[in-house]
Design a protein around this motif. Structure first.
Motif, PDB file in Angstrom:
ATOM      1  N   ALA A  57       0.830  -1.209   0.000  1.00  0.00           N
ATOM      2  CA  ALA A  57       0.000   0.000   0.000  1.00  0.00           C
ATOM      3  C   ALA A  57       0.864   1.260   0.000  1.00  0.00           C
ATOM      4  O   ALA A  57       0.579   2.231  -0.709  1.00  0.00           O
ATOM      5  CB  ALA A  57      -0.933  -0.013   1.210  1.00  0.00           C
ATOM      6  N   LYS A  58       1.931   1.245   0.800  1.00  0.00           N
ATOM      7  CA  LYS A  58       2.818   2.411   0.862  1.00  0.00           C
ATOM      8  C   LYS A  58       3.545   2.603  -0.471  1.00  0.00           C
ATOM      9  O   LYS A  58       3.669   3.730  -0.960  1.00  0.00           O
ATOM     10  CB  LYS A  58       3.831   2.243   1.991  1.00  0.00           C
ATOM     11  CG  LYS A  58       4.720   3.463   2.171  1.00  0.00           C
ATOM     12  CD  LYS A  58       5.512   3.372   3.438  1.00  0.00           C
ATOM     13  CE  LYS A  58       6.239   4.687   3.683  1.00  0.00           C
ATOM     14  NZ  LYS A  58       6.862   4.727   4.995  1.00  0.00           N
ATOM     15  N   ILE A  59       3.998   1.500  -1.062  1.00  0.00           N
ATOM     16  CA  ILE A  59       4.691   1.590  -2.355  1.00  0.00           C
ATOM     17  C   ILE A  59       3.735   2.123  -3.416  1.00  0.00           C
ATOM     18  O   ILE A  59       4.083   2.997  -4.217  1.00  0.00           O
ATOM     19  CB  ILE A  59       5.259   0.213  -2.753  1.00  0.00           C
ATOM     20  CG1 ILE A  59       6.346  -0.205  -1.757  1.00  0.00           C
ATOM     21  CG2 ILE A  59       5.814   0.237  -4.172  1.00  0.00           C
ATOM     22  CD1 ILE A  59       6.803  -1.635  -1.904  1.00  0.00           C
ATOM     23  N   ALA A  60       2.495   1.628  -3.421  1.00  0.00           N
ATOM     24  CA  ALA A  60       1.504   2.095  -4.390  1.00  0.00           C
ATOM     25  C   ALA A  60       1.203   3.577  -4.197  1.00  0.00           C
ATOM     26  O   ALA A  60       1.065   4.321  -5.170  1.00  0.00           O
ATOM     27  CB  ALA A  60       0.234   1.264  -4.271  1.00  0.00           C
ATOM     28  N   ALA A  61       1.096   4.028  -2.953  1.00  0.00           N
ATOM     29  CA  ALA A  61       0.813   5.441  -2.674  1.00  0.00           C
ATOM     30  C   ALA A  61       1.929   6.331  -3.204  1.00  0.00           C
ATOM     31  O   ALA A  61       1.675   7.389  -3.791  1.00  0.00           O
ATOM     32  CB  ALA A  61       0.621   5.651  -1.173  1.00  0.00           C
ATOM     33  N   ILE A  62       3.169   5.912  -3.001  1.00  0.00           N
ATOM     34  CA  ILE A  62       4.305   6.699  -3.502  1.00  0.00           C
ATOM     35  C   ILE A  62       4.309   6.715  -5.023  1.00  0.00           C
ATOM     36  O   ILE A  62       4.536   7.752  -5.648  1.00  0.00           O
ATOM     37  CB  ILE A  62       5.631   6.152  -2.933  1.00  0.00           C
ATOM     38  CG1 ILE A  62       5.677   6.384  -1.416  1.00  0.00           C
ATOM     39  CG2 ILE A  62       6.829   6.788  -3.624  1.00  0.00           C
ATOM     40  CD1 ILE A  62       6.819   5.679  -0.718  1.00  0.00           C
ATOM     41  N   ALA A  63       4.014   5.559  -5.633  1.00  0.00           N
ATOM     42  CA  ALA A  63       3.982   5.490  -7.097  1.00  0.00           C
ATOM     43  C   ALA A  63       2.875   6.385  -7.650  1.00  0.00           C
ATOM     44  O   ALA A  63       3.087   7.099  -8.657  1.00  0.00           O
ATOM     45  CB  ALA A  63       3.767   4.050  -7.535  1.00  0.00           C
ATOM     46  N   ARG A  64       1.699   6.406  -7.008  1.00  0.00           N
ATOM     47  CA  ARG A  64       0.612   7.302  -7.446  1.00  0.00           C
ATOM     48  C   ARG A  64       1.022   8.767  -7.308  1.00  0.00           C
ATOM     49  O   ARG A  64       0.751   9.596  -8.183  1.00  0.00           O
ATOM     50  CB  ARG A  64      -0.654   7.016  -6.642  1.00  0.00           C
ATOM     51  CG  ARG A  64      -1.410   5.785  -7.102  1.00  0.00           C
ATOM     52  CD  ARG A  64      -2.806   5.726  -6.479  1.00  0.00           C
ATOM     53  NE  ARG A  64      -2.763   5.634  -5.019  1.00  0.00           N
ATOM     54  CZ  ARG A  64      -2.667   4.489  -4.351  1.00  0.00           C
ATOM     55  NH1 ARG A  64      -2.611   3.353  -4.993  1.00  0.00           N
ATOM     56  NH2 ARG A  64      -2.647   4.501  -3.024  1.00  0.00           N
ATOM     57  N   ALA A  65       1.677   9.108  -6.211  1.00  0.00           N
ATOM     58  CA  ALA A  65       2.110  10.494  -5.999  1.00  0.00           C
ATOM     59  C   ALA A  65       3.116  10.911  -7.061  1.00  0.00           C
ATOM     60  O   ALA A  65       3.077  12.014  -7.578  1.00  0.00           O
ATOM     61  CB  ALA A  65       2.672  10.652  -4.593  1.00  0.00           C
ATOM     62  N   LEU A  66       4.016  10.019  -7.372  1.00  0.00           N
ATOM     63  CA  LEU A  66       5.012  10.325  -8.404  1.00  0.00           C
ATOM     64  C   LEU A  66       4.358  10.483  -9.769  1.00  0.00           C
ATOM     65  O   LEU A  66       4.717  11.368 -10.550  1.00  0.00           O
ATOM     66  CB  LEU A  66       6.101   9.236  -8.450  1.00  0.00           C
ATOM     67  CG  LEU A  66       7.089   9.226  -7.312  1.00  0.00           C
ATOM     68  CD1 LEU A  66       7.939   7.958  -7.357  1.00  0.00           C
ATOM     69  CD2 LEU A  66       7.969  10.456  -7.365  1.00  0.00           C
ATOM     70  N   ALA A  67       3.399   9.610 -10.075  1.00  0.00           N
ATOM     71  CA  ALA A  67       2.708   9.688 -11.362  1.00  0.00           C
ATOM     72  C   ALA A  67       1.935  11.003 -11.480  1.00  0.00           C
ATOM     73  O   ALA A  67       1.886  11.623 -12.545  1.00  0.00           O
ATOM     74  CB  ALA A  67       1.772   8.503 -11.518  1.00  0.00           C
ATOM     75  N   ALA A  68       1.334  11.445 -10.384  1.00  0.00           N
ATOM     76  CA  ALA A  68       0.565  12.694 -10.398  1.00  0.00           C
ATOM     77  C   ALA A  68       1.489  13.899 -10.547  1.00  0.00           C
ATOM     78  O   ALA A  68       1.111  14.912 -11.121  1.00  0.00           O
ATOM     79  CB  ALA A  68      -0.253  12.806  -9.113  1.00  0.00           C
ATOM     80  N   ALA A  69       2.720  13.782 -10.034  1.00  0.00           N
ATOM     81  CA  ALA A  69       3.664  14.906 -10.070  1.00  0.00           C
ATOM     82  C   ALA A  69       4.366  15.040 -11.411  1.00  0.00           C
ATOM     83  O   ALA A  69       4.908  16.094 -11.713  1.00  0.00           O
ATOM     84  CB  ALA A  69       4.703  14.739  -8.963  1.00  0.00           C
ATOM     85  N   THR A  70       4.347  14.017 -12.221  1.00  0.00           N
ATOM     86  CA  THR A  70       5.068  14.101 -13.502  1.00  0.00           C
ATOM     87  C   THR A  70       4.153  14.297 -14.670  1.00  0.00           C
ATOM     88  O   THR A  70       3.010  14.175 -14.661  1.00  0.00           O
ATOM     89  CB  THR A  70       5.889  12.821 -13.754  1.00  0.00           C
ATOM     90  OG1 THR A  70       5.039  11.686 -13.706  1.00  0.00           O
ATOM     91  CG2 THR A  70       7.016  12.695 -12.753  1.00  0.00           C
TER      92      THR A  70
END
Length: 70
Positions: A57-70
Motif C-alpha cells: 500500500a505504501k509503495i503504491a501510494a508513492i507510485a501514485r504520488a510520483l505519477a501525479a507529479a510528472t
C-alpha cells in the motif's frame, strides 16, 4: 573396464608404462545475487529507497504520488 566402482586396467605390456593425467581447474564459484530487501523507486535521476519491509500500500501510494507529479 569398470567393475563395482573400481577402475581395472589391463596388464602392462612392458615393465614401465605411463598414463596421461588430466587435471581440470576447479569450477569457479557461481556468483550469488543478494535478494533485495528494500524497495527502490527510480524516476529519472531520483531514487527513492523505502524502508525494509515497506507495505504494498505504501509503495503504491508513492507510485501514485510520483505519477501525479510528472
Amino acid at each position: 573396464m569398470a567393475r563395482q566402482g573400481k577402475l581395472v586396467l589391463p596388464e602392462p605390456e612392458d615393465a614401465v608404462e605411463f598414463a596421461a593425467i588430466v587435471v581440470d581447474a576447479p569450477a569457479p564459484e557461481p556468483q550469488t545475487i543478494k535478494a533485495a530487501t528494500r524497495a527502490e523507486i527510480i524516476v529519472g535521476p531520483v531514487t527513492i529507497r523505502l524502508e525494509e519491509g515497506a507495505s504494498a500500500a505504501k509503495i503504491a501510494a508513492i507510485a501514485r504520488a510520483l505519477a501525479a507529479a510528472t
